[in-house]
Design an enzyme around this catalytic site. Structure first.
Site, PDB file in Angstrom:
ATOM      1  N   LYS A 165      23.564 -50.071  10.021  1.00  0.00           N
ATOM      2  CA  LYS A 165      24.792 -49.676  10.712  1.00  0.00           C
ATOM      3  C   LYS A 165      25.788 -50.823  10.649  1.00  0.00           C
ATOM      4  O   LYS A 165      25.406 -51.961  10.441  1.00  0.00           O
ATOM      5  CB  LYS A 165      24.481 -49.336  12.172  1.00  0.00           C
ATOM      6  N   HIS A 168      29.589 -54.576  14.058  1.00  0.00           N
ATOM      7  CA  HIS A 168      30.921 -54.409  14.639  1.00  0.00           C
ATOM      8  C   HIS A 168      31.375 -55.638  15.423  1.00  0.00           C
ATOM      9  O   HIS A 168      30.658 -56.638  15.520  1.00  0.00           O
ATOM     10  CB  HIS A 168      31.002 -53.130  15.468  1.00  0.00           C
ATOM     11  N   HIS A 171      29.114 -57.352  17.826  1.00  0.00           N
ATOM     12  CA  HIS A 171      28.101 -58.241  17.258  1.00  0.00           C
ATOM     13  C   HIS A 171      28.722 -59.573  16.856  1.00  0.00           C
ATOM     14  O   HIS A 171      28.107 -60.625  17.003  1.00  0.00           O
ATOM     15  CB  HIS A 171      27.438 -57.587  16.034  1.00  0.00           C
TER      16      HIS A 171
HETATM   17  N1  ARG Z   1      21.411 -53.701  19.069  1.00  0.00           N
HETATM   18  C1  ARG Z   1      22.175 -53.493  20.265  1.00  0.00           C
HETATM   19  C2  ARG Z   1      23.537 -52.919  19.909  1.00  0.00           C
HETATM   20  O1  ARG Z   1      24.000 -53.108  18.825  1.00  0.00           O
HETATM   21  C3  ARG Z   1      22.375 -54.744  21.048  1.00  0.00           C
HETATM   22  C4  ARG Z   1      21.109 -55.310  21.639  1.00  0.00           C
HETATM   23  C5  ARG Z   1      21.372 -56.079  22.884  1.00  0.00           C
HETATM   24  N2  ARG Z   1      20.197 -56.655  23.430  1.00  0.00           N
HETATM   25  C6  ARG Z   1      19.292 -56.017  24.198  1.00  0.00           C
HETATM   26  N3  ARG Z   1      18.223 -56.688  24.593  1.00  0.00           N
HETATM   27  N4  ARG Z   1      19.470 -54.773  24.568  1.00  0.00           N
HETATM   28  O2  ARG Z   1      24.180 -52.297  20.746  1.00  0.00           O
END
Ligand code: ARG
Length: 643
Positions: A165, A168, A171
């Site tokens: 994905k 964005h 991130h």
């Molecule tokens: N992968 C998730 C996203 O892109 C963020 C993860 C954040 N960390 C967690 N422990 N939930 O939205």
């Protein structure tokens, strides 16, 4: 980060850790602590006030005209009008070699350091401690009075993109802020574990695997896994989209017919057939096989994951970031979730609702947190469920003193629910060691060719733009040895500085023109300021390693002294930053310094001055360059020597 660790250790070893009678006071590491200790003791004796109280109330100032340290006398809890008390204390303060007689300014007592001793200490230390100046390995000790007890351990979870994905803006910000927090804790002596929690599990990876059968290409996968997997993902999703229409239509037909009391057997058979061959259903089945541990399914998924990680590593390296752990949703063990279910049930956190297991926070004194599903009707866990399993696993595995989650403010509720569940399950202490560091949104992040998909695209585009900007100044451009590389570094600095310019909670507009400009408080300007100091050192033809033998008493001008006072406060800025956890705390300090520098160049000339004066001024500029460099490194920037 390795070089940061090395510099902290160097300094901590070198300092005999001469302990002060005041808690959190490190005169051998932080020059301002010499002054705090001195003021607290002298004023305490002269006025009969507890010196610990004075020490703890001495505050730094926002501008140099308010002094180097200031004491808001009301905080001393003495029953007297603050203005009068300030005046009285000012008159009682004894003569000192280190500081001028304090001035009472309303309810504040202002202290100004005497220039000569400050200059000797500060310039001497910066020039000898170099990259270690400002770091403080004691702050991260479990017990500062007993180093043998070791360092405190912190997990910083950040970046955490989702495989296949787009990477964005959320991130990007998490990566920048998380990298900074890791550096900050490193220079403050913590044992830092940098963790990336990938989105790498769920039905979408079943979809991706099936999509790869239709659209996949081995060569493209190995060459550019991130883009290729994203292409595959987009294509297969298009099919899912196309299949959804007829299914939905049929469902509606069935509904209307049923309402009319008509027979729907044919339609239902038709629907079952459509669903059965749909990509969505196939993905569900594939993912089920992953969950059940099918080796082939897992092998393909592991390849996608490994190749993506390898590529991410290259990109992170450009930002000076390397993760210690690539964890992810896939890594959370079923057992951890199972034991979490039990604990939640036992503690009465969860209940059944419509076949699913939910936590109703409104019943546990947390109205704002609403309800959350913990286990779906079909028994599968959710994003939150995995986080609950993960928090328990990490606690057990790492025994951390603190854990920070660097995640967008859009997930405020998610993290609040996670911490609340953890607490309600009976892990109050664990919950109290965890913190969500959030941030606002970036608007309009796109490359000039269209919207962004990946971090690489952004960095490439900003680098190109930076190259164009650099070319506009032909003379300067011709002196840059490796323009492509410099443009790349300046581009990265542009993005990062723009991101760090406001408080984290504020969002901002992604503005390519503004961020790549050499004018204003931008990344390129910061780099330019550093490069200018480097160039000055080259042109001076002095031996930079011998500058500490300069005669600092020649530095008498207002500009020189103010710059030294600002340099003296760098260790305090880092201490303050460990409280705010805001990159802007460091960044605004650095810009304050660059502004002061730019107004000093005409007044404090190096070239053309008498040899001794030239050497002393060069020592001052070399010290400023060092602190600028140290600050930029904490932010995660690569200071350039020519721009
Ligand atoms: N992968 C998730 C996203 O892109 C963020 C993860 C954040 N960390 C967690 N422990 N939930 O939205």
């Amino acid at each position: 980060a390795d070089s940061l660790t090395a510099s902290v250790q160097a300094l901590t070893l070198q300092s005999t850790t001469k302990t002060s009678k005041f808690a959190g006071c490190f005169p051998t590491l932080n020059p301002m602590d010499i002054y705090r200790e001195h003021i607290a003791e002298e004023l305490g004796k002269a006025a009969g006030i507890d010196s610990d109280l004075i020490f703890s109330r001495l505050a730094w100032t926002n501008t140099l005209d308010k002094g180097d340290l200031s004491l808001p006398v009301a905080a001393l809890r003495i029953k007297k009008k603050p203005d009068e008390l300030a005046a009285e204390l000012a008159s009682k303060f004894p003569e000192s070699d280190l500081i001028h007689p304090p001035t009472a300014f309303g309810p504040h007592l202002q202290f100004f350091c005497k220039a000569a001793p400050l200059t000797n200490t500060v310039l001497g230390r910066i020039l000898s401690e170099k990259a270690a100046f400002g770091t403080n390995g004691n702050m991260g000790l479990k017990d500062p009075s007993d180093p043998s007890k070791g360092q405190k351990k912190i997990i910083i979870e950040f970046s955490s993109p989702n495989i296949a994905k787009p990477f964005h803006a959320g991130h990007l910000r998490s990566t920048i802020i998380g990298g900074f927090l890791a550096n900050l804790h490193t220079v403050m002596g913590w044992d830092v574990i940098k963790m990336n929690y990938l989105g790498d599990w769920g039905k979408q990876y079943g979809l991706l695997a099936n999509g790869f059968k239709y659209f996949g290409n081995e060569e493209a996968l190995t060459k550019d896994p991130i883009n290729h997997l994203f292409d595959v993902y987009v294509k297969i999703n298009r099919i899912v989209g196309d299949q959804e229409g007829p299914i939905k239509e049929l469902k509606e037909q069935i509904k209307t017919k049923k309402e009319k009391g008509e027979d729907v057997a044919t339609e239902e058979a038709e629907l079952a057939k459509l669903v059965d061959v749909s990509e969505d259903e196939k993905a569900r089945r594939y993912f089920k096989s992953m969950e059940d541990g099918d080796p082939d399914a897992l092998a393909l998924w592991a390849r996608f994951r490994d190749l993506s990680i390898a590529k991410y590593k290259q990109t992170y390296a450009r930002l000076n970031i390397d993760f210690d752990v690539y964890s992810g949703e896939s890594q959370v063990k079923a057992e951890s979730m199972a034991s979490a279910y039990k604990a939640m049930e036992k503690a009465g956190v969860t209940e059944e609702s419509d076949g699913a297991i939910i936590a109703d926070f409104t019943k546990h004194g947390a109205k704002k947190l609403g309800k959350a599903i913990i286990v779906r009707k079909d028994g599968t866990p959710l994003y939150l469920t995995r986080d609950i399993g993960a928090i328990l696993e990490r606690d057990e595995k790492y025994h951390f003193d603190k854990m920070i989650y660097v995640v967008a403010a859009q997930q405020d509720l998610h993290l609040a629910q996670l911490f609340k569940v953890t607490e309600l399950m009976g892990n109050k202490d664990l919950a109290s060691r965890c913190q969500h560091i959030n941030f606002g949104m970036v608007h309009g992040m796109s490359t000039r060719k269209g919207t962004v998909k990946f971090l690489d695209d952004i960095l490439r585009d900003v680098g190109d733009k930076m190259h164009e900007v650099m070319k506009k100044n032909e003379t300067k451009y011709s002196q840059v040895a490796n323009p492509e590389e410099t443009a790349d570094t300046l581009g990265i600095t542009s993005v990062m500085v723009q991101d760090m310019t406001g408080k984290r909670v504020n969002g901002y507009d992604f503005n390519l023109d503004a961020m790549t400009s050499f004018e204003g408080d931008t990344g390129p300007y910061l780099q330019y300021a550093h490069a200018r100091l480097c160039s000055m050192a080259r042109k001076s033809e002095l031996n930079i390693d011998e500058l500490d033998s300069a005669d600092f008493s020649l530095l008498t001008e207002r500009h020189a002294i103010d710059l030294i006072r600002l340099l003296a406060s760098w260790p305090d800025v880092l201490v303050n930053t460990s409280k705010t956890l805001e990159p802007v705390t460091v960044l605004s300090y650095l810009f304050r310094m660059t502004h002061m520098l730019s107004s000093s160049y005409d007044v404090l000339k190096v070239i053309g001055s008498e040899p001794e004066l030239k050497k002393a001024r060069m020592a001052l500029y070399a010290a400023a360059r060092q602190v600028l460099n140290n600050g930029m490194r904490v932010l995660g920037l690569n200071p350039v020597e020519r721009s």
